[in-house]
Design a protein around this motif. Structure first.
Motif, PDB file in Angstrom:
ATOM      1  N   LEU A  41       0.827  -1.207   0.000  1.00  0.00           N
ATOM      2  CA  LEU A  41       0.000   0.000   0.000  1.00  0.00           C
ATOM      3  C   LEU A  41       0.864   1.260   0.000  1.00  0.00           C
ATOM      4  O   LEU A  41       0.568   2.216  -0.729  1.00  0.00           O
ATOM      5  N   LEU A  42       1.943   1.273   0.798  1.00  0.00           N
ATOM      6  CA  LEU A  42       2.823   2.437   0.826  1.00  0.00           C
ATOM      7  C   LEU A  42       3.461   2.678  -0.544  1.00  0.00           C
ATOM      8  O   LEU A  42       3.551   3.822  -1.007  1.00  0.00           O
ATOM      9  N   GLU A  43       3.883   1.614  -1.206  1.00  0.00           N
ATOM     10  CA  GLU A  43       4.461   1.737  -2.547  1.00  0.00           C
ATOM     11  C   GLU A  43       3.414   2.236  -3.545  1.00  0.00           C
ATOM     12  O   GLU A  43       3.708   3.067  -4.412  1.00  0.00           O
ATOM     13  N   SER A  44       2.191   1.746  -3.418  1.00  0.00           N
ATOM     14  CA  SER A  44       1.118   2.160  -4.326  1.00  0.00           C
ATOM     15  C   SER A  44       0.762   3.629  -4.119  1.00  0.00           C
ATOM     16  O   SER A  44       0.560   4.372  -5.089  1.00  0.00           O
ATOM     17  N   VAL A  45       0.686   4.063  -2.866  1.00  0.00           N
ATOM     18  CA  VAL A  45       0.412   5.476  -2.571  1.00  0.00           C
ATOM     19  C   VAL A  45       1.536   6.342  -3.138  1.00  0.00           C
ATOM     20  O   VAL A  45       1.281   7.376  -3.769  1.00  0.00           O
ATOM     21  N   ALA A  46       2.790   5.926  -2.954  1.00  0.00           N
ATOM     22  CA  ALA A  46       3.925   6.696  -3.470  1.00  0.00           C
ATOM     23  C   ALA A  46       3.863   6.813  -4.997  1.00  0.00           C
ATOM     24  O   ALA A  46       4.157   7.873  -5.556  1.00  0.00           O
ATOM     25  N   THR A  47       3.457   5.753  -5.663  1.00  0.00           N
ATOM     26  CA  THR A  47       3.343   5.786  -7.124  1.00  0.00           C
ATOM     27  C   THR A  47       2.267   6.775  -7.562  1.00  0.00           C
ATOM     28  O   THR A  47       2.495   7.588  -8.468  1.00  0.00           O
ATOM     29  N   VAL A  48       1.108   6.746  -6.911  1.00  0.00           N
ATOM     30  CA  VAL A  48       0.041   7.681  -7.264  1.00  0.00           C
ATOM     31  C   VAL A  48       0.488   9.113  -6.994  1.00  0.00           C
ATOM     32  O   VAL A  48       0.263  10.014  -7.813  1.00  0.00           O
ATOM     33  N   ARG A  49       1.158   9.344  -5.870  1.00  0.00           N
ATOM     34  CA  ARG A  49       1.639  10.699  -5.540  1.00  0.00           C
ATOM     35  C   ARG A  49       2.663  11.186  -6.577  1.00  0.00           C
ATOM     36  O   ARG A  49       2.681  12.355  -6.943  1.00  0.00           O
ATOM     37  N   LEU A  59      -7.655  15.938 -15.040  1.00  0.00           N
ATOM     38  CA  LEU A  59      -9.072  16.284 -14.960  1.00  0.00           C
ATOM     39  C   LEU A  59      -9.668  16.128 -13.569  1.00  0.00           C
ATOM     40  O   LEU A  59     -10.563  16.866 -13.184  1.00  0.00           O
ATOM     41  N   ALA A  60      -9.211  15.162 -12.815  1.00  0.00           N
ATOM     42  CA  ALA A  60      -9.744  14.926 -11.473  1.00  0.00           C
ATOM     43  C   ALA A  60      -8.604  14.459 -10.579  1.00  0.00           C
ATOM     44  O   ALA A  60      -7.726  13.727 -11.025  1.00  0.00           O
ATOM     45  N   PRO A  61      -8.618  14.888  -9.331  1.00  0.00           N
ATOM     46  CA  PRO A  61      -7.558  14.448  -8.430  1.00  0.00           C
ATOM     47  C   PRO A  61      -7.646  12.934  -8.190  1.00  0.00           C
ATOM     48  O   PRO A  61      -8.729  12.348  -8.260  1.00  0.00           O
ATOM     49  N   PRO A  62      -6.513  12.305  -7.905  1.00  0.00           N
ATOM     50  CA  PRO A  62      -6.547  10.861  -7.659  1.00  0.00           C
ATOM     51  C   PRO A  62      -7.274  10.540  -6.362  1.00  0.00           C
ATOM     52  O   PRO A  62      -7.366  11.375  -5.469  1.00  0.00           O
ATOM     53  N   THR A  63      -7.802   9.343  -6.294  1.00  0.00           N
ATOM     54  CA  THR A  63      -8.483   8.886  -5.087  1.00  0.00           C
ATOM     55  C   THR A  63      -7.804   7.629  -4.566  1.00  0.00           C
ATOM     56  O   THR A  63      -7.151   6.909  -5.313  1.00  0.00           O
ATOM     57  N   PHE A  64      -7.969   7.385  -3.285  1.00  0.00           N
ATOM     58  CA  PHE A  64      -7.328   6.227  -2.673  1.00  0.00           C
ATOM     59  C   PHE A  64      -7.860   4.927  -3.263  1.00  0.00           C
ATOM     60  O   PHE A  64      -7.102   4.083  -3.720  1.00  0.00           O
ATOM     61  N   ALA A  73      -2.216  -1.413  -6.291  1.00  0.00           N
ATOM     62  CA  ALA A  73      -2.083  -2.395  -5.209  1.00  0.00           C
ATOM     63  C   ALA A  73      -2.275  -3.811  -5.752  1.00  0.00           C
ATOM     64  O   ALA A  73      -3.063  -4.026  -6.672  1.00  0.00           O
ATOM     65  N   GLN A  74      -1.561  -4.757  -5.177  1.00  0.00           N
ATOM     66  CA  GLN A  74      -1.644  -6.153  -5.622  1.00  0.00           C
ATOM     67  C   GLN A  74      -2.674  -6.906  -4.789  1.00  0.00           C
ATOM     68  O   GLN A  74      -2.394  -7.961  -4.222  1.00  0.00           O
ATOM     69  N   MET A  75      -3.880  -6.340  -4.719  1.00  0.00           N
ATOM     70  CA  MET A  75      -4.936  -6.959  -3.937  1.00  0.00           C
ATOM     71  C   MET A  75      -6.280  -6.434  -4.402  1.00  0.00           C
ATOM     72  O   MET A  75      -6.356  -5.398  -5.042  1.00  0.00           O
ATOM     73  N   GLY A  76      -7.313  -7.194  -4.087  1.00  0.00           N
ATOM     74  CA  GLY A  76      -8.663  -6.790  -4.431  1.00  0.00           C
ATOM     75  C   GLY A  76      -9.430  -6.384  -3.188  1.00  0.00           C
ATOM     76  O   GLY A  76      -9.076  -6.761  -2.072  1.00  0.00           O
ATOM     77  N   LEU A  77     -10.525  -5.648  -3.379  1.00  0.00           N
ATOM     78  CA  LEU A  77     -11.338  -5.179  -2.260  1.00  0.00           C
ATOM     79  C   LEU A  77     -12.374  -6.197  -1.804  1.00  0.00           C
ATOM     80  O   LEU A  77     -13.128  -5.933  -0.888  1.00  0.00           O
ATOM     81  N   SER A  78     -12.409  -7.353  -2.461  1.00  0.00           N
ATOM     82  CA  SER A  78     -13.296  -8.441  -2.038  1.00  0.00           C
ATOM     83  C   SER A  78     -12.719  -9.756  -2.532  1.00  0.00           C
ATOM     84  O   SER A  78     -11.860  -9.774  -3.424  1.00  0.00           O
ATOM     85  N   ARG A  79     -13.203 -10.838  -1.965  1.00  0.00           N
ATOM     86  CA  ARG A  79     -12.774 -12.158  -2.441  1.00  0.00           C
ATOM     87  C   ARG A  79     -13.153 -12.327  -3.917  1.00  0.00           C
ATOM     88  O   ARG A  79     -12.375 -12.839  -4.707  1.00  0.00           O
ATOM     89  N   GLU A 121      -7.117  -0.036   8.103  1.00  0.00           N
ATOM     90  CA  GLU A 121      -7.646   1.228   8.594  1.00  0.00           C
ATOM     91  C   GLU A 121      -6.732   2.327   8.055  1.00  0.00           C
ATOM     92  O   GLU A 121      -5.507   2.241   8.179  1.00  0.00           O
ATOM     93  N   TYR A 122      -7.328   3.341   7.437  1.00  0.00           N
ATOM     94  CA  TYR A 122      -6.528   4.400   6.820  1.00  0.00           C
ATOM     95  C   TYR A 122      -7.222   5.748   6.950  1.00  0.00           C
ATOM     96  O   TYR A 122      -8.431   5.820   7.164  1.00  0.00           O
ATOM     97  N   ASP A 123      -6.431   6.792   6.815  1.00  0.00           N
ATOM     98  CA  ASP A 123      -6.951   8.156   6.803  1.00  0.00           C
ATOM     99  C   ASP A 123      -7.294   8.481   5.351  1.00  0.00           C
ATOM    100  O   ASP A 123      -6.415   8.490   4.489  1.00  0.00           O
ATOM    101  N   SER A 124      -8.544   8.760   5.076  1.00  0.00           N
ATOM    102  CA  SER A 124      -8.974   8.965   3.687  1.00  0.00           C
ATOM    103  C   SER A 124      -8.515  10.309   3.109  1.00  0.00           C
ATOM    104  O   SER A 124      -8.584  10.500   1.905  1.00  0.00           O
ATOM    105  N   GLU A 125      -8.020  11.218   3.941  1.00  0.00           N
ATOM    106  CA  GLU A 125      -7.495  12.486   3.418  1.00  0.00           C
ATOM    107  C   GLU A 125      -6.000  12.407   3.149  1.00  0.00           C
ATOM    108  O   GLU A 125      -5.538  12.825   2.092  1.00  0.00           O
TER     109      GLU A 125
END
Length: 137
Positions: A41-49, A59-64, A73-79, A121-125
């Protein structure tokens, strides 16, 4: 500080199947522990930043969720998202199948139930990763 939680399921690396008994005997995911989840996740956030700094998102700011989780990220939000992934998997014992979704339903269900997930658990801002706990099986 708006704190949010999400469940994540690391992508599948390999699966071993006993075809005669319709049984998944081994499932290996790309990430195997909470520290691996944090690092990815830290690597993915750094890449987006980094992309944000070079104005890749004009056109639009990136979102988490969409940009970090959906693109890097190398994962999905559900099974279900994780077993529906379209990348190739190493599937031993079931010739001709290279993706989980190509397997018969009885085997797909076993793979889906075998996935290990984590609550993040993460800070969405700020996108700071606050806590990661493995979900109960």
């Amino acid at each position: 500080m708006p704190i949010e939680t999400m469940n994540v399921f690391p992508m599948i690396h390999s699966i071993t199947i006993d075809k005669e008994n319709d049984l998944v005997t081994e499932l290996v995911q790309d990430i195997n522990d909470a520290e691996g989840i944090r690092q990815n996740l830290l690597e993915s956030v750094a890449t987006v930043r980094m992309y944000e700094r070079i104005k890749f998102y004009p056109l639009a700011p990136p979102t988490f969720i969409e940009d970090v989780m959906g693109s890097f990220a190398q994962m999905g939000l559900s099974r279900h998202i994780t077993i529906s992934d379209n990348t190739y998997h190493e599937i031993n014992g079931y010739l001709g199948c290279t993706r989980v979704w190509e397997l018969p339903l009885v085997l797909r269900d076993q793979v889906e139930k075998s996935l290990v997930g984590y609550e993040v658990e993460y800070d969405s801002e700020t996108w700071e990763i606050l806590d990661i706990v493995q979900l109960e099986a």
